[in-house]
Design an enzyme around this catalytic site. Structure first.
Site, short mmCIF file in Angstrom:
data_model
loop_
_atom_site.label_atom_id
_atom_site.label_comp_id
_atom_site.label_asym_id
_atom_site.label_seq_id
_atom_site.Cartn_x
_atom_site.Cartn_y
_atom_site.Cartn_z
N GLU A 21 -8.97 -14.61 7.02
CA GLU A 21 -9.36 -13.23 7.34
C GLU A 21 -10.94 -12.56 7.05
OE1 GLU A 21 -9.83 -10.73 9.70
OE2 GLU A 21 -7.07 -10.15 10.10
N ARG A 99 2.27 -3.46 3.42
CA ARG A 99 0.98 -3.33 3.08
C ARG A 99 0.18 -3.25 3.50
NH1 ARG A 99 -2.09 -7.71 5.81
NH2 ARG A 99 -0.38 -9.08 6.51
N ASN A 101 -4.00 -4.08 5.43
CA ASN A 101 -4.49 -5.13 6.46
C ASN A 101 -5.64 -4.54 6.13
OD1 ASN A 101 -4.03 -6.97 7.60
ND2 ASN A 101 -3.88 -5.83 9.33
N ASN A 147 -5.63 -2.79 12.30
CA ASN A 147 -6.55 -4.35 12.12
C ASN A 147 -8.38 -3.33 11.86
OD1 ASN A 147 -6.54 -7.00 11.50
ND2 ASN A 147 -4.86 -7.18 12.83
N ASP A 197 -7.91 -8.45 17.74
CA ASP A 197 -7.39 -8.50 15.66
C ASP A 197 -8.68 -7.73 15.46
OD1 ASP A 197 -6.38 -9.27 12.94
OD2 ASP A 197 -5.51 -10.59 13.71
#
Length: 295
Positions: A21, A99, A101, A147, A197
């Site tokens: 990522e 959490r 991201n 995201n 995403d």
């Protein structure tokens, strides 16, 4: 309808990340960085050398600070990490079941990072802002999988992805204050068409969206019309960034995280980085400039 340009990305590097990522191009240093969220690992490539270090907990995003070190969405908060992987400062923002991201810096160097529940519970995610004075506030709540983020070239529009509902929204943005204004829908993917995403915005203002489950990065005009597609040889495409000296190489990250053994056999390059020479000039990633958050 405008004819859609088509490019094909090719795999590079030997690394295969479970959840690659957050590619980020540091134009000043000529440095590419990215993360493997699941491994909690930060990867850096510079001058032909690639190195990495693991931080021991999920690492959603890492961006360089203008004064040194890395500002990270680490675990359930924001942290500063030095070039040896040592955590120097952190603030916990979310409960244990949530959490951090993806994230990015705005044109002034404010760091935004989103969050998600481990079980993807609807509405449990938020978008947090690390301001230039070093303070941290919640910029948005009610997200599910916060995201990809990006800004129009003039800084007046901020794009915010919420992956599970399959949407990217455009917010009016005040680049002088870091405040988000009115929201308008920008992109919505139908069920079965993949999930938006990470994203990148090019110098012309077009938005390039990685499509998880779609095996593509899709280019959209500021109006929301799709104008191009980058074919990627892995279905779980996670993010993209413009890289290289001329900012015309699109670097794409992928994952193998949710693939079955059979699917992994069919996608031997899942989890690798890909590149496509798109011939379109992008924008470099901004460093963080928040006071008190450098190494």
């Amino acid at each position: 309808m405008t004819a859609r340009a088509t490019w094909t990305a090719v795999p590079v590097g030997d690394e295969r990340h479970r959840l690659g990522e957050g590619p980020h191009w540091d134009a000043e240093q000529g440095r590419l960085s990215w993360v493997d969220i699941a491994a909690g690992a930060l990867w850096v490539q510079q001058d032909g050398t690639t190195r990495s270090w693991a931080l021991g907990e999920p690492l959603g995003v890492a961006v360089p600070h203008a004064d040194g070190g890395w500002v990270c969405g680490l675990g359930r908060g924001i942290a500063v990490v030095d070039d040896s992987g040592t955590v120097l400062r952190r603030v916990e923002l979310e409960p244990a079941e949530v959490r951090m991201n993806d994230g990015a810096c705005d044109p002034r160097g404010r760091f935004f990072v989103g969050s998600k529940a481990h079980d993807n519970r609807p509405g449990a995610g938020s978008l947090w802002r690390l301001a230039l004075d070093g303070s941290v506030t919640r910029a948005l709540d009610g997200l599910t999988i916060s995201n990809g983020l990006g800004w129009s070239p003039d800084g007046t529009t901020m794009y915010v992805t919420d992956s599970l509902p399959g949407r990217v929204d455009a917010y009016a943005y005040d680049v002088e204050t870091g405040e988000l204004g009115d929201r308008r829908p920008f992109l919505a993917l139908a069920p079965g068409d993949g999930s938006p995403d990470g994203l990148a915005v090019d110098a012309a203002g077009d938005v390039w969206v990685a499509v998880w489950g779609g095996g593509e990065v899709r280019r959209f005009a500021p109006t929301g019309e799709q104008t191009g597609v980058v074919r990627v040889g892995s279905s779980l495409v996670t993010s993209c960034a413009f890289t290289g000296a001329d900012l015309t190489t699109l670097t794409v990250t992928t994952a193998w995280d949710e693939l079955t053994d059979e699917q992994r056999a069919q996608e031997p390059d899942a989890g690798r980085r890909y590149v496509a020479e798109v011939g379109v000039r992008g924008t470099a990633g901004e460093p963080c400039r928040a006071a008190g958050w450098s190494a």
